[in-house]
Design a protein around this motif. Structure first.
Motif, mmCIF file in Angstrom:
data_model
loop_
_atom_site.group_PDB
_atom_site.id
_atom_site.type_symbol
_atom_site.label_atom_id
_atom_site.label_comp_id
_atom_site.label_asym_id
_atom_site.label_seq_id
_atom_site.Cartn_x
_atom_site.Cartn_y
_atom_site.Cartn_z
ATOM 1 N N ALA A 85 0.837 -1.208 0.000
ATOM 2 C CA ALA A 85 0.000 0.000 0.000
ATOM 3 C C ALA A 85 0.868 1.252 0.000
ATOM 4 C CB ALA A 85 -0.936 -0.009 1.207
ATOM 5 N N ALA A 86 1.909 1.258 0.826
ATOM 6 C CA ALA A 86 2.800 2.423 0.891
ATOM 7 C C ALA A 86 3.509 2.633 -0.448
ATOM 8 C CB ALA A 86 3.817 2.248 2.013
ATOM 9 N N GLN A 87 3.946 1.544 -1.064
ATOM 10 C CA GLN A 87 4.622 1.654 -2.358
ATOM 11 C C GLN A 87 3.649 2.126 -3.441
ATOM 12 O OE1 GLN A 87 7.813 1.579 -2.734
ATOM 13 N NE2 GLN A 87 7.867 1.744 -4.940
ATOM 14 N N GLY A 88 2.426 1.642 -3.399
ATOM 15 C CA GLY A 88 1.416 2.092 -4.363
ATOM 16 C C GLY A 88 1.116 3.570 -4.211
ATOM 17 N N ALA A 133 8.958 14.336 -0.653
ATOM 18 C CA ALA A 133 7.830 14.224 0.268
ATOM 19 C C ALA A 133 7.172 12.862 0.136
ATOM 20 C CB ALA A 133 6.818 15.336 0.019
ATOM 21 N N ALA A 134 7.030 12.372 -1.078
ATOM 22 C CA ALA A 134 6.428 11.055 -1.306
ATOM 23 C C ALA A 134 7.315 9.957 -0.702
ATOM 24 C CB ALA A 134 6.215 10.806 -2.800
ATOM 25 N N GLU A 135 8.624 10.109 -0.862
ATOM 26 C CA GLU A 135 9.556 9.137 -0.265
ATOM 27 C C GLU A 135 9.449 9.133 1.249
ATOM 28 O OE1 GLU A 135 13.436 10.176 -1.742
ATOM 29 O OE2 GLU A 135 12.946 9.490 -3.772
ATOM 30 N N ALA A 136 9.352 10.325 1.827
ATOM 31 C CA ALA A 136 9.249 10.427 3.282
ATOM 32 C C ALA A 136 7.973 9.772 3.779
ATOM 33 C CB ALA A 136 9.305 11.899 3.713
ATOM 34 N N ARG A 138 6.297 7.372 2.260
ATOM 35 C CA ARG A 138 6.445 5.927 2.056
ATOM 36 C C ARG A 138 7.343 5.327 3.140
ATOM 37 N NH1 ARG A 138 10.061 4.411 -2.725
ATOM 38 N NH2 ARG A 138 11.502 5.245 -1.207
ATOM 39 N N ASP A 139 8.455 5.965 3.395
ATOM 40 C CA ASP A 139 9.398 5.437 4.376
ATOM 41 C C ASP A 139 8.834 5.506 5.785
ATOM 42 O OD1 ASP A 139 11.033 5.004 2.201
ATOM 43 O OD2 ASP A 139 12.361 6.706 2.614
ATOM 44 N N GLY A 140 8.007 6.508 6.053
ATOM 45 C CA GLY A 140 7.377 6.623 7.356
ATOM 46 C C GLY A 140 6.274 5.600 7.573
ATOM 47 N N ALA A 141 5.667 5.156 6.454
ATOM 48 C CA ALA A 141 4.585 4.177 6.563
ATOM 49 C C ALA A 141 5.111 2.757 6.698
ATOM 50 C CB ALA A 141 3.679 4.261 5.327
ATOM 51 N N GLY A 142 6.343 2.546 6.256
ATOM 52 C CA GLY A 142 6.902 1.180 6.232
ATOM 53 C C GLY A 142 7.568 0.782 7.445
#
Length: 142
Positions: A85-88, A133-136, A138-142
């Motif tokens: 989900a985070a990657q999507g 921002a998108a990377e942050a 994603r990385d925060g969700a994982g």
């Protein structure tokens, strides 16, 4: 490659850039913006579709693990689903950022010289900021 050849290539590249900051006509800009918007919408829609498909597969894996009553596998599959989900979400956010960038760059073509360069530089910076921002997220969700 000799030093002379490198200078020739650089000179040719410099000459190719001369006139690149000339403003396009309003009708050319509108045509290019319309095309960029259509392409951008397709790209975002494709990213959303891919994310939905990946998530559906991940949810099926969780359901299969639950059906097998394997608690460890359920936990693993749920973690994988969360990462999916985070990657999507990341891919969709990047597609949106790139879509916005394409449109902004086309709009910059209406400007002359330094204004066009500045506009494109702002669009590039906005794209990089959106990706970070998108990377942050994603990385925060994982």
């Amino acid at each position: 490659m000799t030093k002379g050849n490198i200078y020739l290539i650089l000179a040719a590249a410099g000459l190719a850039l001369v006139g690149c900051n000339k403003a396009e006509s309003p009708s050319e800009v509108q045509h290019d913006v319309t095309n960029a918007q259509a392409e951008a919408q397709r790209d975002v829609t494709d990213a959303q579709s891919d994310a939905r498909e990946s998530m559906a597969d991940a949810q099926k894996d969780v359901a299969d693990a639950q059906a097998d009553n394997d608690a460890d596998d359920v936990a693993d599959q749920a973690r994988d689903a969360s990462e999916t989900a985070a990657q999507g979400d990341f891919k969709v956010a990047v597609a949106r950022a790139e879509a916005t960038h394409k449109i902004a760059i086309e709009k910059c073509e209406a400007l002359q010289d330094n204004a066009q360069e500045d506009c494109k530089a702002r669009a590039d910076a906005d794209l990089e900021n959106a990706k970070r921002a998108a990377e942050a997220r994603r990385d925060g969700a994982g």
